[in-house]
Design a protein around this motif. Structure first.
Motif, PDB file in Angstrom:
ATOM      1  N   LYS A  71      63.688  64.448   0.165  1.00  0.00           N
ATOM      2  CA  LYS A  71      64.089  63.992  -1.167  1.00  0.00           C
ATOM      3  C   LYS A  71      64.494  65.180  -2.045  1.00  0.00           C
ATOM      4  CE  LYS A  71      61.279  59.782  -1.241  1.00  0.00           C
ATOM      5  NZ  LYS A  71      60.144  59.067  -1.908  1.00  0.00           N
ATOM      6  N   LYS A  73      65.575  68.011  -1.011  1.00  0.00           N
ATOM      7  CA  LYS A  73      66.833  68.534  -0.472  1.00  0.00           C
ATOM      8  C   LYS A  73      68.025  67.745  -1.025  1.00  0.00           C
ATOM      9  CE  LYS A  73      69.238  69.231   3.947  1.00  0.00           C
ATOM     10  NZ  LYS A  73      70.323  68.273   3.709  1.00  0.00           N
ATOM     11  N   LYS A  74      67.913  66.413  -1.081  1.00  0.00           N
ATOM     12  CA  LYS A  74      69.002  65.597  -1.598  1.00  0.00           C
ATOM     13  C   LYS A  74      69.255  65.876  -3.084  1.00  0.00           C
ATOM     14  CE  LYS A  74      69.910  63.234   2.150  1.00  0.00           C
ATOM     15  NZ  LYS A  74      71.237  63.361   2.820  1.00  0.00           N
ATOM     16  N   ARG A  75      68.154  66.048  -3.844  1.00  0.00           N
ATOM     17  CA  ARG A  75      68.289  66.324  -5.265  1.00  0.00           C
ATOM     18  C   ARG A  75      68.968  67.685  -5.496  1.00  0.00           C
ATOM     19  NH1 ARG A  75      63.480  65.811  -6.267  1.00  0.00           N
ATOM     20  NH2 ARG A  75      62.818  67.984  -6.465  1.00  0.00           N
ATOM     21  N   GLU A  77      70.971  69.172  -3.416  1.00  0.00           N
ATOM     22  CA  GLU A  77      72.359  69.070  -2.984  1.00  0.00           C
ATOM     23  C   GLU A  77      73.245  68.488  -4.092  1.00  0.00           C
ATOM     24  OE1 GLU A  77      71.831  68.555   1.870  1.00  0.00           O
ATOM     25  OE2 GLU A  77      72.171  66.796   0.576  1.00  0.00           O
ATOM     26  N   LYS A  78      72.701  67.513  -4.866  1.00  0.00           N
ATOM     27  CA  LYS A  78      73.466  66.968  -5.980  1.00  0.00           C
ATOM     28  C   LYS A  78      73.715  68.040  -7.045  1.00  0.00           C
ATOM     29  CE  LYS A  78      72.239  62.080  -5.573  1.00  0.00           C
ATOM     30  NZ  LYS A  78      73.649  61.669  -5.388  1.00  0.00           N
TER      31      LYS A  78
END
Length: 220
Positions: A71, A73-75, A77-78
């Motif tokens: 999670k 990592k996704k944040r 990346e944004k």
């Protein structure tokens, strides 16, 4: 203070004098911001690698930790996508400002050239230029006439007839032939009178004819 105000070094609303923003200053500010965002981009990429390491280490052992890392990592990346998009926008703005700066310099130099031409032309009058060109053409015509007079040989005497020259040359050759005959000796000179009009005897006429014939053969 707004973001653009902070970006271009603007002052607070209470300031009495607002800083003048030039293209050079704006380009420099964009470069500074770009440098800051590049550092942030590098930091976010490092955080993403850290989260990937945690995910690989706990993927089969502790799914809860691995899921939390995924999670994050996704944040991150944004955030990275936002930074990369901002960098693209800044790059476009910087290129546009640099082009404007170049155009300003070109226009300024063209304006200086136009003023220089105007100054030069202000001292020139079309009527004066026409008079000058007429004078130049007149002097060229005079020069051509002078060259024609210098190279014209017709004034050095009357033209001599070629037939007269040939006749005079034949007479000179005959005189030279007569002189050679006299120098040779023994051969009589042809008489100046016509032999057919003489009152001598027939035998004397025959001898004279023989001598003339011999003279012709010798001369030929």
């Amino acid at each position: 203070m707004s973001f653009l105000g902070r970006l271009f070094g603007g002052k607070s609303d209470g300031a009495k004098q607002e800083q003048k923003v030039t293209t050079t200053l704006a380009i420099q500010k964009l470069r500074d911001t770009e440098e800051m965002l590049l550092k942030k981009q590098e930091h976010l990429e490092g955080l993403i690698k850290e989260q990937e390491t945690i995910i690989r280490a706990n993927g089969t052992k502790n799914k809860k930790i691995a899921l939390a890392a995924l999670k994050r990592k996704k944040r991150i990346e944004k955030q990275l996508e936002t930074v990369e998009g901002t960098l693209t926008t800044l790059e476009n703005q910087k290129d546009a400002l640099e082009n404007v700066n170049t155009n300003v310099e070109v226009l300024k130099n063209m304006g200086m050239a136009a003023k220089a031409l105007k100054t030069v032309h202000s001292n020139m009058d079309t009527d004066k230029v026409e008079d000058l060109m007429d004078e130049v053409r007149e002097q060229q015509q005079i020069a051509e006439e002078i060259v024609h007079v210098i190279t014209d040989h017709s004034g050095y005497g009357q033209q001599i007839d070629e037939d007269d020259l040939l006749k005079e040359l034949a007479e000179m050759e005959q005189e030279e032939l007569d002189r050679q005959l006299l120098d040779a000796g023994g051969l009589p000179v042809a008489p100046q009178t016509d032999p057919r009009g003489a009152t001598s005897s027939s035998s004397k006429s025959k001898d004279l004819d023989d001598e003339l014939e011999a003279l012709k053969q010798w001369a030929s």
